[in-house]
Scaffold this motif. Sequence first.
Motif, mmCIF file in Angstrom:
data_model
loop_
_atom_site.group_PDB
_atom_site.id
_atom_site.type_symbol
_atom_site.label_atom_id
_atom_site.label_comp_id
_atom_site.label_asym_id
_atom_site.label_seq_id
_atom_site.Cartn_x
_atom_site.Cartn_y
_atom_site.Cartn_z
ATOM 1 N N ASN A 128 -49.112 -18.615 -9.097
ATOM 2 C CA ASN A 128 -49.992 -18.362 -10.237
ATOM 3 C C ASN A 128 -49.380 -17.380 -11.228
ATOM 4 O OD1 ASN A 128 -52.056 -19.961 -9.039
ATOM 5 N ND2 ASN A 128 -52.640 -18.214 -7.761
ATOM 6 N N ARG A 129 -48.685 -16.367 -10.703
ATOM 7 C CA ARG A 129 -48.152 -15.301 -11.548
ATOM 8 C C ARG A 129 -47.041 -14.568 -10.808
ATOM 9 N NH1 ARG A 129 -50.005 -12.258 -15.772
ATOM 10 N NH2 ARG A 129 -51.946 -13.461 -15.811
ATOM 11 N N ILE A 130 -46.090 -14.034 -11.568
ATOM 12 C CA ILE A 130 -45.027 -13.201 -11.008
ATOM 13 C C ILE A 130 -45.028 -11.876 -11.755
ATOM 14 C CG2 ILE A 130 -42.540 -12.959 -10.654
ATOM 15 C CD1 ILE A 130 -42.364 -16.016 -10.646
ATOM 16 N N GLU A 131 -44.972 -10.793 -11.016
ATOM 17 C CA GLU A 131 -44.932 -9.474 -11.639
ATOM 18 C C GLU A 131 -43.698 -8.719 -11.162
ATOM 19 O OE1 GLU A 131 -48.515 -7.316 -11.070
ATOM 20 O OE2 GLU A 131 -49.781 -8.791 -12.102
ATOM 21 N N MET A 132 -43.032 -8.083 -12.114
ATOM 22 C CA MET A 132 -41.861 -7.268 -11.796
ATOM 23 C C MET A 132 -42.307 -5.968 -11.143
ATOM 24 S SD MET A 132 -38.887 -8.620 -12.927
ATOM 25 C CE MET A 132 -37.849 -7.248 -13.426
ATOM 26 N N GLU A 133 -41.611 -5.594 -10.081
ATOM 27 C CA GLU A 133 -41.810 -4.301 -9.449
ATOM 28 C C GLU A 133 -40.473 -3.583 -9.403
ATOM 29 O OE1 GLU A 133 -43.603 -5.185 -5.671
ATOM 30 O OE2 GLU A 133 -45.626 -5.210 -6.543
ATOM 31 N N GLY A 173 -38.453 -5.310 -6.636
ATOM 32 C CA GLY A 173 -38.485 -6.748 -6.426
ATOM 33 C C GLY A 173 -39.541 -7.432 -7.263
ATOM 34 N N LEU A 174 -40.124 -8.499 -6.695
ATOM 35 C CA LEU A 174 -41.100 -9.317 -7.396
ATOM 36 C C LEU A 174 -42.353 -9.469 -6.549
ATOM 37 C CD1 LEU A 174 -38.692 -12.202 -8.518
ATOM 38 C CD2 LEU A 174 -39.486 -10.290 -9.926
ATOM 39 N N ALA A 175 -43.499 -9.360 -7.193
ATOM 40 C CA ALA A 175 -44.776 -9.628 -6.539
ATOM 41 C C ALA A 175 -45.236 -11.014 -6.968
ATOM 42 C CB ALA A 175 -45.805 -8.574 -6.919
ATOM 43 N N VAL A 176 -45.386 -11.907 -6.006
ATOM 44 C CA VAL A 176 -45.750 -13.292 -6.289
ATOM 45 C C VAL A 176 -47.214 -13.496 -5.925
ATOM 46 C CG1 VAL A 176 -45.262 -15.714 -5.805
ATOM 47 C CG2 VAL A 176 -43.392 -14.042 -5.816
ATOM 48 N N ASP A 177 -48.016 -13.803 -6.932
ATOM 49 C CA ASP A 177 -49.420 -14.147 -6.714
ATOM 50 C C ASP A 177 -49.508 -15.666 -6.664
ATOM 51 O OD1 ASP A 177 -52.399 -13.615 -6.792
ATOM 52 O OD2 ASP A 177 -52.163 -14.854 -8.585
ATOM 53 N N ALA A 178 -50.040 -16.204 -5.570
ATOM 54 C CA ALA A 178 -49.991 -17.652 -5.366
ATOM 55 C C ALA A 178 -51.221 -18.123 -4.612
ATOM 56 C CB ALA A 178 -48.726 -18.012 -4.587
ATOM 57 N N SER A 179 -51.251 -19.422 -4.351
ATOM 58 C CA SER A 179 -52.236 -19.996 -3.441
ATOM 59 C C SER A 179 -51.483 -20.732 -2.347
ATOM 60 C CB SER A 179 -53.180 -20.949 -4.177
ATOM 61 O OG SER A 179 -52.477 -22.072 -4.676
ATOM 62 N N LEU A 180 -51.981 -20.628 -1.132
ATOM 63 C CA LEU A 180 -51.377 -21.287 0.025
ATOM 64 C C LEU A 180 -52.461 -22.102 0.709
ATOM 65 C CD1 LEU A 180 -48.974 -21.714 1.950
ATOM 66 C CD2 LEU A 180 -49.708 -19.653 3.174
ATOM 67 N N ALA A 181 -52.263 -23.405 0.740
ATOM 68 C CA ALA A 181 -53.257 -24.321 1.303
ATOM 69 C C ALA A 181 -54.622 -24.107 0.653
ATOM 70 C CB ALA A 181 -53.341 -24.158 2.814
ATOM 71 N N GLY A 182 -54.601 -23.824 -0.655
ATOM 72 C CA GLY A 182 -55.831 -23.679 -1.412
ATOM 73 C C GLY A 182 -56.472 -22.313 -1.359
ATOM 74 N N LYS A 183 -55.861 -21.355 -0.650
ATOM 75 C CA LYS A 183 -56.429 -20.017 -0.520
ATOM 76 C C LYS A 183 -55.514 -18.987 -1.177
ATOM 77 C CE LYS A 183 -58.743 -21.131 3.845
ATOM 78 N NZ LYS A 183 -58.906 -20.769 5.286
ATOM 79 N N PRO A 184 -56.073 -17.883 -1.699
ATOM 80 C CA PRO A 184 -55.241 -16.849 -2.335
ATOM 81 C C PRO A 184 -54.186 -16.317 -1.377
ATOM 82 C CG PRO A 184 -57.560 -16.484 -2.809
ATOM 83 C CD PRO A 184 -57.514 -17.564 -1.770
ATOM 84 N N PHE A 185 -52.999 -16.069 -1.928
ATOM 85 C CA PHE A 185 -51.876 -15.627 -1.100
ATOM 86 C C PHE A 185 -50.957 -14.780 -1.973
ATOM 87 C CE2 PHE A 185 -47.597 -16.178 0.696
ATOM 88 C CZ PHE A 185 -47.833 -15.885 2.037
ATOM 89 N N SER A 186 -50.439 -13.706 -1.422
ATOM 90 C CA SER A 186 -49.498 -12.859 -2.157
ATOM 91 C C SER A 186 -48.265 -12.623 -1.300
ATOM 92 C CB SER A 186 -50.142 -11.528 -2.546
ATOM 93 O OG SER A 186 -50.556 -10.812 -1.400
ATOM 94 N N LEU A 187 -47.136 -12.448 -1.972
ATOM 95 C CA LEU A 187 -45.862 -12.304 -1.273
ATOM 96 C C LEU A 187 -44.949 -11.405 -2.091
ATOM 97 C CD1 LEU A 187 -44.060 -13.363 1.121
ATOM 98 C CD2 LEU A 187 -43.270 -15.140 -0.459
ATOM 99 N N ALA A 188 -44.298 -10.461 -1.426
ATOM 100 C CA ALA A 188 -43.315 -9.598 -2.080
ATOM 101 C C ALA A 188 -41.916 -10.073 -1.698
ATOM 102 C CB ALA A 188 -43.517 -8.147 -1.653
#
Length: 475
Positions: A278-283, A286-301
């Motif tokens: 959904n969105r990528i933010e610079m940190e 690294g990078l903070a990845v805002d996403a959906s996984l199997a239809g549910k909210p998910f975040s990954l660094a």
Amino acid sequence: MDMMANLPVAVIGAGPVGLAAAAHLVERGIRPLILERGESVGAALLDWGHVRVFSPWQYNIDAAARALLGHSGWTAPDMRGLPTGGEIVRDYLAPLAALPGIADNLKLGAEVTAITRQGHDKVANDGRKDAPFVIGYRDTCGEHRVLARAVIDASGTWSRPNPIGVDGLPVPGEGAACGRIAYGIPDVVGKARDSYADKRVLIIGGGHSAINVALALMELQDAAPSTEIFWALRHASVDRLLGGGLNDQLPERGALGLAAKQAMADGRLNMLAAFAVNRIEMESEGLAVDASLAGKPFSLAVDRIVVTTGFRPDLSFLGEIRIALDPAVEAPPALAPLIDPNFHSCGTVPAHGIRDLAHPEPGFTIVGSKSYGRAPTFLMATGYEQVRSVVADIAGDHVAAREVRLVLPETGVCSADVVTGSDSEGCCGGPAPANVDACCIEDADAKAKGASGCGCATGRPSVGAKATEAVRADA
């Protein structure tokens, strides 16, 4: 008409398919004019020069090009070998580009900016088909225009990678994070090693490029154990990704899928499916990845992202000529249903040539990976058969142009008639190159040098599993 006959045929792109088109033109006594935006032939291949392809040399050398090279004393590589992109350029494209008839008609660093008809904009009809093409290009010396009797666009799609967004658009933050995002197949164990070793890496994509990146990162992981690999697929199933396995007629392609499957079982790959960013933010680190996984909210660094979501054609310089493209695939309308990835996943492609590649603009064709638009199923041998047919049509040999023969390997998902032992290896050095009228490599070599052949007369063997040979004659 005499003026038109004396003009060259413009070939846009000096990759494998573009140079194959030039070879077919030279073979028929037609002067090519090859315009390549890169500073070397095969410039796009050099971007992934470290990657070993899954198709052996026999599928990567065009028949007309091989014949021209044979007359020059060129030493052919082992047709059973699996070359890297760099080796294809060094051992095949560079020698081909140095041949008379090609070298003196090749312009490097020439970026095509526009194509039109002399004295005609896109709307004008009167006398259009008899007007030569005007090709605008720029190089370090400035802007130029040249005339051509026909145009073969083999410029490829490598320069236009798809963005991360599942909707076809870059996700918010993707542009700002471009310094930490790679598109294609970076050399993670070579020149780009420091950017990936002991880092958290997210791969986005579900094709063979993604598998190559994943396996290379696993190799890096052996030397840098802190490297973490996350592999995100847009769809929930990995079956299409893994391909035909042992039933794949190109063993190396099948091996890629099997190796990826084993890595998943071993827990070395963290699989994420179905995944959408959904969105990528610079940190700071690294990078903070805002996403959906199997239809549910998910975040990954993560530290780095590698995007292998395919490519799309550059149509920007075609605005003044009349082209027809499928609205979804962006391939010629007759070809699109044969390659649409929504319906085709087995890797088999029916034979196709000028009839399926024709556009409303007489004398203009798109060939190679660009002819497939956004479809990812292109194989080099397909492009070679395309240009053979297209050049035959330009030369007025309409019977040859419409008699299309295409021999391509299957993935094994659609066919599982596996051949083992000596039958899979073939005679006299292995099977002959695609589109060559020969029963084996030695037979092809002999004929390329003007001899009658090697004399084994055993017939052309299959490679690995049953071949798909489609023949269509539209005289």
